[in-house]
Design an enzyme around this catalytic site. Structure first.
Site, PDB file in Angstrom:
ATOM      1  N   LYS A  99     -43.677 -14.680   5.121  1.00 28.32           N
ATOM      2  CA  LYS A  99     -43.067 -15.751   5.927  1.00 28.32           C
ATOM      3  C   LYS A  99     -43.867 -17.060   5.791  1.00 28.32           C
ATOM      4  CE  LYS A  99     -43.395 -13.396   9.793  1.00 28.32           C
ATOM      5  NZ  LYS A  99     -43.900 -12.057   9.419  1.00 28.32           N
ATOM      6  N   ARG A 106     -55.253  -9.696   1.629  1.00 29.10           N
ATOM      7  CA  ARG A 106     -55.524 -10.983   2.297  1.00 29.10           C
ATOM      8  C   ARG A 106     -56.754 -10.851   3.194  1.00 29.10           C
ATOM      9  NH1 ARG A 106     -50.974 -13.780   5.990  1.00 29.10           N
ATOM     10  NH2 ARG A 106     -51.424 -12.003   7.338  1.00 29.10           N
ATOM     11  N   ARG A 129     -59.353 -12.694   8.886  1.00 26.10           N
ATOM     12  CA  ARG A 129     -58.481 -12.285  10.003  1.00 26.10           C
ATOM     13  C   ARG A 129     -58.747 -10.827  10.348  1.00 26.10           C
ATOM     14  NH1 ARG A 129     -52.302 -14.241   9.305  1.00 26.10           N
ATOM     15  NH2 ARG A 129     -52.052 -12.473  10.710  1.00 26.10           N
ATOM     16  N   ARG A 174     -48.988  -3.039  13.705  1.00 29.77           N
ATOM     17  CA  ARG A 174     -48.177  -4.271  13.665  1.00 29.77           C
ATOM     18  C   ARG A 174     -46.795  -3.974  13.075  1.00 29.77           C
ATOM     19  NH1 ARG A 174     -52.133  -8.029  10.389  1.00 29.77           N
ATOM     20  NH2 ARG A 174     -50.404  -9.507  10.386  1.00 29.77           N
TER      21      ARG A 174
HETATM   22  P1  B4P Z   1     -47.835 -14.191   4.711  1.00 28.37           P
HETATM   23  O1  B4P Z   1     -46.749 -15.054   4.244  1.00 28.37           O
HETATM   24  O2  B4P Z   1     -49.062 -14.912   5.070  1.00 28.37           O
HETATM   25  O3  B4P Z   1     -47.504 -13.243   5.926  1.00 28.37           O
HETATM   26  P2  B4P Z   1     -46.703 -13.471   7.272  1.00 28.37           P
HETATM   27  O4  B4P Z   1     -45.481 -12.653   7.142  1.00 28.37           O
HETATM   28  O5  B4P Z   1     -46.531 -14.930   7.566  1.00 28.37           O
HETATM   29  O6  B4P Z   1     -47.772 -13.022   8.360  1.00 28.37           O
HETATM   30  P3  B4P Z   1     -48.015 -12.240   9.683  1.00 28.37           P
HETATM   31  O7  B4P Z   1     -46.799 -11.594  10.256  1.00 28.37           O
HETATM   32  O8  B4P Z   1     -49.191 -11.398   9.336  1.00 28.37           O
HETATM   33  O9  B4P Z   1     -48.609 -13.240  10.702  1.00 28.37           O
HETATM   34  P4  B4P Z   1     -48.335 -14.040  12.009  1.00 28.37           P
HETATM   35  O10 B4P Z   1     -49.338 -15.095  11.881  1.00 28.37           O
HETATM   36  O11 B4P Z   1     -46.926 -14.435  12.190  1.00 28.37           O
HETATM   37  O12 B4P Z   1     -48.140 -13.162   3.554  1.00 28.37           O
HETATM   38  C1  B4P Z   1     -49.072 -12.117   3.647  1.00 28.37           C
HETATM   39  C2  B4P Z   1     -49.817 -11.929   2.322  1.00 28.37           C
HETATM   40  O13 B4P Z   1     -48.903 -11.585   1.271  1.00 28.37           O
HETATM   41  C3  B4P Z   1     -50.548 -13.176   1.865  1.00 28.37           C
HETATM   42  O14 B4P Z   1     -51.822 -12.825   1.425  1.00 28.37           O
HETATM   43  C4  B4P Z   1     -49.701 -13.715   0.728  1.00 28.37           C
HETATM   44  O15 B4P Z   1     -50.478 -14.403  -0.253  1.00 28.37           O
HETATM   45  C5  B4P Z   1     -49.083 -12.458   0.146  1.00 28.37           C
HETATM   46  N1  B4P Z   1     -47.760 -12.689  -0.452  1.00 28.37           N
HETATM   47  C6  B4P Z   1     -46.793 -13.518   0.023  1.00 28.37           C
HETATM   48  N2  B4P Z   1     -45.708 -13.473  -0.795  1.00 28.37           N
HETATM   49  C7  B4P Z   1     -45.996 -12.576  -1.797  1.00 28.37           C
HETATM   50  C8  B4P Z   1     -45.278 -12.086  -2.947  1.00 28.37           C
HETATM   51  N3  B4P Z   1     -44.047 -12.512  -3.251  1.00 28.37           N
HETATM   52  N4  B4P Z   1     -45.870 -11.163  -3.731  1.00 28.37           N
HETATM   53  C9  B4P Z   1     -47.133 -10.740  -3.458  1.00 28.37           C
HETATM   54  N5  B4P Z   1     -47.878 -11.176  -2.390  1.00 28.37           N
HETATM   55  C10 B4P Z   1     -47.307 -12.078  -1.579  1.00 28.37           C
HETATM   56  O16 B4P Z   1     -48.680 -13.052  13.247  1.00 28.37           O
HETATM   57  C11 B4P Z   1     -49.983 -12.587  13.556  1.00 28.37           C
HETATM   58  C12 B4P Z   1     -50.029 -12.006  14.978  1.00 28.37           C
HETATM   59  O17 B4P Z   1     -49.801 -13.054  15.967  1.00 28.37           O
HETATM   60  C13 B4P Z   1     -48.978 -10.950  15.347  1.00 28.37           C
HETATM   61  O18 B4P Z   1     -49.358  -9.655  14.951  1.00 28.37           O
HETATM   62  C14 B4P Z   1     -48.930 -11.096  16.903  1.00 28.37           C
HETATM   63  O19 B4P Z   1     -50.008 -10.423  17.531  1.00 28.37           O
HETATM   64  C15 B4P Z   1     -49.115 -12.589  17.115  1.00 28.37           C
HETATM   65  N6  B4P Z   1     -47.832 -13.312  17.254  1.00 28.37           N
HETATM   66  C16 B4P Z   1     -47.345 -14.245  16.384  1.00 28.37           C
HETATM   67  N7  B4P Z   1     -46.144 -14.704  16.794  1.00 28.37           N
HETATM   68  C17 B4P Z   1     -45.840 -14.048  17.952  1.00 28.37           C
HETATM   69  C18 B4P Z   1     -44.720 -14.066  18.838  1.00 28.37           C
HETATM   70  N8  B4P Z   1     -43.648 -14.843  18.614  1.00 28.37           N
HETATM   71  N9  B4P Z   1     -44.741 -13.256  19.943  1.00 28.37           N
HETATM   72  C19 B4P Z   1     -45.805 -12.481  20.184  1.00 28.37           C
HETATM   73  N10 B4P Z   1     -46.890 -12.398  19.376  1.00 28.37           N
HETATM   74  C20 B4P Z   1     -46.914 -13.168  18.257  1.00 28.37           C
END
Ligand code: B4P
Length: 209
Positions: free
Chosen positions: A32, A146, A152, A164
């Protein structure tokens, strides 16, 4: 809000409806944050990541950050009472945005209903929900990878990562159906190169409005 925007909003009531509001959706590690950066460049719209907002607060040891840390460290959702107010403040601080990417929000049905009500009061709505579909083992691999460099705590421990994903399946996944019932959800294959996935997302967004 600048004076021109204010005048347009008074005389052209449909102006706000032209906002592109994209919910970028998917399990932790589905990409995302990665894809949001590309969408910002393409559409020149505001990016709000609730995860980034929490990490900013945690980095500054604010009361909100300390509260969020308790939950994030266990891989659980931060309570709605904290999350929704923080999200609304961020939107309200950017009244001139041409649209918004909601990255990591809404994460449960209550947050989705709150977002719908909040946006409708602003005479706008969610345009589409783009869900990135990635198998669980690939998610775990990406997040552990990551975790080696991100510092993190929630990416370093496989048990927390699996929790998660469990929380996503039980609490967050129903948000897909909430917007699917309104004909707004699109499921995107989230494995492949970042550019390939972005092309799929761009096509889905274009088809949605
Ligand atoms: P990202 O793109 O960084 O992952 P994400 O889905 O955004 O992250 P996440 O769900 O962990 O985090 P959030 O901060 O929202 O990609 C992950 C990895 O994959 C990276 O290293 C990237 O380089 C790699 N990658 C990406 N695309 C790729 C591809 N095509 N091929 C290979 N590798 C690839 O949430 C963190 C925490 O915050 C939650 O657990 C929760 O506790 C809290 N939180 C956030 N929002 C909340 C809400 N609305 N309500 C309640 N709690 C919340």
């Amino acid at each position: 809000m600048n004076i021109i925007t204010r005048i347009i909003r008074i005389f052209v009531p449909s102006y706000n409806k032209k906002m592109i509001n994209i919910v970028l959706f998917g399990p932790p590690g589905s990409g995302k944050g990665t894809q949001a950066d590309l969408l910002v460049k393409e559409y020149n719209i505001l990016h709000i990541s609730t995860g980034d907002l929490f990490r900013y607060e945690m980095g500054n040891n604010t009361p909100l950050g300390l509260k969020a840390k308790e939950y994030m460290a266990k891989g659980e959702l931060v309570p709605d009472s904290v999350t929704i107010g923080m999200l609304e403040n961020k939107v309200n601080a950017n009244p001139d945005a041409a649209g918004i990417i909601f990255d990591g929000f809404p994460r449960n049905i209550f947050q989705a209903q709150s977002l719908d009500t909040f946006l409708s009061k602003k005479d706008t709505m969610v345009t589409c929900l783009i869900a990135l579909d990635v198998p669980e083992e690939e998610l775990v691999k990406r997040l552990l990878n990551r975790g080696k460099s991100s510092g993190r705590a929630d990416d370093n421990d496989e048990t927390i990562i699996r929790n998660r994903i469990k929380v996503y399946n039980s609490e967050t996944k129903p948000v897909f159906d909430h917007y699917a019932e309104k004909g707004k959800s699109a499921l995107i294959h989230g494995v492949g190169s970042i550019e390939e996935i972005f092309t799929r997302i761009r096509e889905a967004v274009a088809a949605s409005h």
